[in-house]
Design an enzyme around this catalytic site. Structure first.
Site, PDB file in Angstrom:
ATOM      1  N   SER A  89      50.242  44.162  99.399  1.00 49.81           N
ATOM      2  CA  SER A  89      51.067  45.337  99.655  1.00 49.81           C
ATOM      3  C   SER A  89      52.334  44.970 100.409  1.00 49.81           C
ATOM      4  CB  SER A  89      50.265  46.375 100.447  1.00 49.81           C
ATOM      5  OG  SER A  89      49.134  46.799  99.721  1.00 49.81           O
ATOM      6  N   ASP A 131      41.206  51.507  99.799  1.00 47.42           N
ATOM      7  CA  ASP A 131      41.019  50.224  99.121  1.00 47.42           C
ATOM      8  C   ASP A 131      39.798  49.466  99.631  1.00 47.42           C
ATOM      9  OD1 ASP A 131      42.984  50.358  97.238  1.00 47.42           O
ATOM     10  OD2 ASP A 131      44.433  49.109  98.303  1.00 47.42           O
ATOM     11  N   SER A 138      46.353  57.978 101.469  1.00 43.85           N
ATOM     12  CA  SER A 138      46.674  56.612 101.930  1.00 43.85           C
ATOM     13  C   SER A 138      47.937  56.570 102.786  1.00 43.85           C
ATOM     14  CB  SER A 138      46.819  55.678 100.726  1.00 43.85           C
ATOM     15  OG  SER A 138      45.669  55.673  99.928  1.00 43.85           O
ATOM     16  N   ARG A 195      47.663  55.143  83.866  1.00 43.23           N
ATOM     17  CA  ARG A 195      47.869  55.423  85.290  1.00 43.23           C
ATOM     18  C   ARG A 195      49.101  56.308  85.483  1.00 43.23           C
ATOM     19  NH1 ARG A 195      47.050  49.952  88.713  1.00 43.23           N
ATOM     20  NH2 ARG A 195      46.995  51.489  90.399  1.00 43.23           N
ATOM     21  N   SER A 249      50.289  57.328  97.294  1.00 41.82           N
ATOM     22  CA  SER A 249      51.353  57.204  98.279  1.00 41.82           C
ATOM     23  C   SER A 249      52.463  56.299  97.769  1.00 41.82           C
ATOM     24  CB  SER A 249      50.793  56.643  99.589  1.00 41.82           C
ATOM     25  OG  SER A 249      50.315  55.312  99.403  1.00 41.82           O
ATOM     26  N   GLY A 274      50.209  48.509  89.973  1.00 42.64           N
ATOM     27  CA  GLY A 274      50.751  49.823  90.320  1.00 42.64           C
ATOM     28  C   GLY A 274      51.922  49.752  91.261  1.00 42.64           C
ATOM     29  N   ASP A 324      49.606  40.105  90.643  1.00 41.85           N
ATOM     30  CA  ASP A 324      50.442  41.244  91.004  1.00 41.85           C
ATOM     31  C   ASP A 324      51.789  40.805  91.568  1.00 41.85           C
ATOM     32  OD1 ASP A 324      48.571  43.055  90.157  1.00 41.85           O
ATOM     33  OD2 ASP A 324      48.524  44.191  92.028  1.00 41.85           O
ATOM     34  N   ASN A 328      48.968  45.394  85.164  1.00 45.88           N
ATOM     35  CA  ASN A 328      48.320  46.569  85.755  1.00 45.88           C
ATOM     36  C   ASN A 328      48.634  46.656  87.241  1.00 45.88           C
ATOM     37  OD1 ASN A 328      46.784  48.889  85.886  1.00 45.88           O
ATOM     38  ND2 ASN A 328      44.824  47.831  86.009  1.00 45.88           N
ATOM     39  N   ARG A 369      37.332  54.111  90.309  1.00 51.07           N
ATOM     40  CA  ARG A 369      36.516  53.332  91.239  1.00 51.07           C
ATOM     41  C   ARG A 369      35.279  54.068  91.730  1.00 51.07           C
ATOM     42  NH1 ARG A 369      41.323  50.031  94.550  1.00 51.07           N
ATOM     43  NH2 ARG A 369      41.388  48.313  93.023  1.00 51.07           N
ATOM     44  N   LYS A 386      43.078  54.276  90.036  1.00 49.08           N
ATOM     45  CA  LYS A 386      43.409  52.883  90.351  1.00 49.08           C
ATOM     46  C   LYS A 386      43.147  51.988  89.136  1.00 49.08           C
ATOM     47  CE  LYS A 386      44.360  53.135  94.914  1.00 49.08           C
ATOM     48  NZ  LYS A 386      45.498  52.470  95.595  1.00 49.08           N
ATOM     49  N   GLU A 387      42.861  50.708  89.370  1.00 51.32           N
ATOM     50  CA  GLU A 387      42.628  49.776  88.265  1.00 51.32           C
ATOM     51  C   GLU A 387      41.539  50.261  87.324  1.00 51.32           C
ATOM     52  OE1 GLU A 387      44.816  47.313  91.258  1.00 51.32           O
ATOM     53  OE2 GLU A 387      43.492  49.043  91.245  1.00 51.32           O
ATOM     54  N   HIS A 442      39.718  43.853  90.354  1.00 53.43           N
ATOM     55  CA  HIS A 442      39.495  42.794  91.335  1.00 53.43           C
ATOM     56  C   HIS A 442      38.592  43.217  92.474  1.00 53.43           C
ATOM     57  CE1 HIS A 442      43.038  44.343  93.929  1.00 53.43           C
ATOM     58  NE2 HIS A 442      42.897  45.186  92.926  1.00 53.43           N
ATOM     59  N   ARG A 443      38.713  44.469  92.911  1.00 51.83           N
ATOM     60  CA  ARG A 443      37.916  44.913  94.059  1.00 51.83           C
ATOM     61  C   ARG A 443      36.454  45.151  93.691  1.00 51.83           C
ATOM     62  NH1 ARG A 443      41.329  44.503  97.796  1.00 51.83           N
ATOM     63  NH2 ARG A 443      43.484  45.215  97.615  1.00 51.83           N
ATOM     64  N   LYS A 465      44.279  38.987  90.337  1.00 53.44           N
ATOM     65  CA  LYS A 465      45.252  40.061  90.547  1.00 53.44           C
ATOM     66  C   LYS A 465      45.786  40.044  91.969  1.00 53.44           C
ATOM     67  CE  LYS A 465      45.603  45.117  90.396  1.00 53.44           C
ATOM     68  NZ  LYS A 465      46.882  45.232  89.683  1.00 53.44           N
TER      69      LYS A 465
END
Length: 441
Positions: A27, A320, A206, A132, A179, A99, A53, A97, A351, A347-348, A396-397, A422
């Site tokens: 970020s 996240d 967020s 998205r 956000s 964002g 990313d 992907n 979730r 999100k990706e 990824h998460r 990512k």
């Protein structure tokens, strides 16, 4: 790791303790790259994250004509800023992907070449990116004098932007989905032709990420006024090139703090503290509510695992890390309910649905509702001889969160582990190293 591979986790069978420094924040890296690109003069960014990313962000900035020199070994990048005037009047940008990348660059492209001639830019991504939402940001840019549209009339990318610049005194932006829409406007706003007042509509999600954006802007010499909640004012200004060091990724740190929580160990993350720009450092507060001990240092945070109890928690500000907490919750003595994270469905992957699906698939009880989920304690119904494949949905998460289960339970296999590239290409190597170093303590 290839996109079609799997990764079989190996239980450690002991408390894991050690010290680790995650890579730089995605970020912060992408915010700093955009700000440095828009600045006057040269910026040197250190601690830069190297991931898909950030790679697509750097590639796109180069396509816009920004000069960027990379030093891979040192995680150092030198950016020659354009002073708010995009060098190339036309560009086709591919953001996969990411964002943050597509949203921040959409607003940046709306500034145009700054010579009175229109710029023409097209921004697109993969199939998930085309699902998205970005229409709220596109509408706001249109209200600021830019011709911007979603090419497929879907409210999602691909996006086409034609602009000679931005000129508005006031604009509104919806804040319920992401956000990043507000952050995108803020990053570009110093080059609006007049003082700009941005009003948010709806409940902000967020919010710490908006404060992060303001913090990066301030470091490059531009202040954001916030006279009241939901109102942001930025006056015409020029970012100045600087030397900027990027913090370790607090979202990535959540996985290592969780290692301590679920194994009863003690893990220290270097480079973060209570005053970090990233709101996700407050994930440790959630672990503290569940029973862990937390120690805050000047340049490090330590979590010591203790018996875990279930909690009810609003994770809107640190969404996240919701997947991380959901996995930790399976080790608690009572259920955990996570609320106010409906926006993570955009999100990706969705979730909430993905986490609940995979936990239930493992034989542990989880319940999905509109803005969150409830996770019950349990043990996966798998073993070394009867393994369970965890789908990661190219998120990824999902991969990093569910890998934690495999440190304790046998038979956890992660599908498509390469999706961590990512934001954290070396995640599995760093996790293994922490476990190995722990064995020698």
């Amino acid at each position: 790791m290839s996109a079609n591979s799997t990764y079989a986790m190996q239980p450690v069978g002991r408390a894991i303790s050690g010290v680790i420094r995650p890579p730089g924040s995605k970020s912060l890296t992408n915010r700093a790259l955009v700000t440095a690109a828009l600045a006057a003069g040269t910026s040197e960014l250190t601690g830069v994250l190297r991931s898909r990313d950030t790679e697509v962000m750097i590639d796109s900035l180069r396509r816009l004509g920004i000069s960027i020199e990379e030093s891979t070994d040192e995680h150092r990048v030198v950016v020659q800023g354009c002073g708010g005037k995009i060098p190339n009047a036309r560009a086709d940008l591919w953001l996969e992907n990411s964002g943050t990348s597509i949203r921040f660059l959409a607003a940046m492209c709306a500034l145009g070449p700054g010579n009175g001639q229109p710029g023409n830019y097209r921004l697109d991504g993969n199939s998930r990116m085309r699902e998205r939402p970005i229409d709220d940001l596109i509408s706001a840019l249109g209200a600021m004098g830019c011709q911007a549209r979603c090419e497929l009339n879907s409210g999602c990318p691909p996006v086409v932007i034609e602009s000679t610049g931005l000129s508005a005194s006031k604009v509104s932006i919806r804040a319920e989905k992401s956000s990043q829409f507000l952050s995108a406007l803020l990053l570009a706003s110093p080059y609006n032709q007049k003082p700009l007042q941005i009003e948010t509509i709806g409940t902000m999600v967020s919010e710490p990420y908006v404060k992060m954006t303001s913090g990066v802007m301030a470091a490059f010499g531009v202040s954001v006024e916030c006279p009241q909640p939901g109102t942001y004012i930025v006056k015409p200004a020029t970012y100045q090139g600087i030397q900027y060091d990027i913090e370790p990724d607090a979202s990535a740190a959540s996985y290592f703090f969780a290692v301590a929580a679920i194994t009863g160990g003690e893990v220290t993350v270097d480079g973060l503290n209570a005053s970090a720009l990233q709101g996700d450092v407050m994930f440790v507060k959630a672990l503290e509510q569940m029973g862990c001990e937390v120690r805050w240092g000047e340049r490090q945070i330590t979590v010591k695992g203790q018996p875990l109890k279930g909690i009810e928690i609003d994770m809107n500000a640190i969404s996240d890390t919701a997947q991380t907490l959901a996995v930790v919750a399976t080790f608690a003595q009572s259920p955990t309910t996570i609320r106010n994270i409906a926006h993570v469905r955009h999100k990706e992957t969705d979730r909430i649905q993905a986490v609940v699906t995979e936990i239930n698939k493992l034989g542990i009880h989880a319940v999905e509702f509109e803005d969150g989920m409830t996770i019950h304690p349990g043990v996966p119904r798998c073993s070394e001889s009867n393994p369970a494949l965890v789908d990661t949905y190219d998120d990824h998460r999902m991969a990093m969160s569910f890998a934690l289960l495999g440190l304790v339970h046998s038979g956890i296999v992660i599908d498509n582990p390469g999706c961590t590239s990512k934001t954290y290409p070396d995640f599995f190597a760093d996790l293994a190293r922490l476990c190995e170093e722990s064995s020698s303590l």
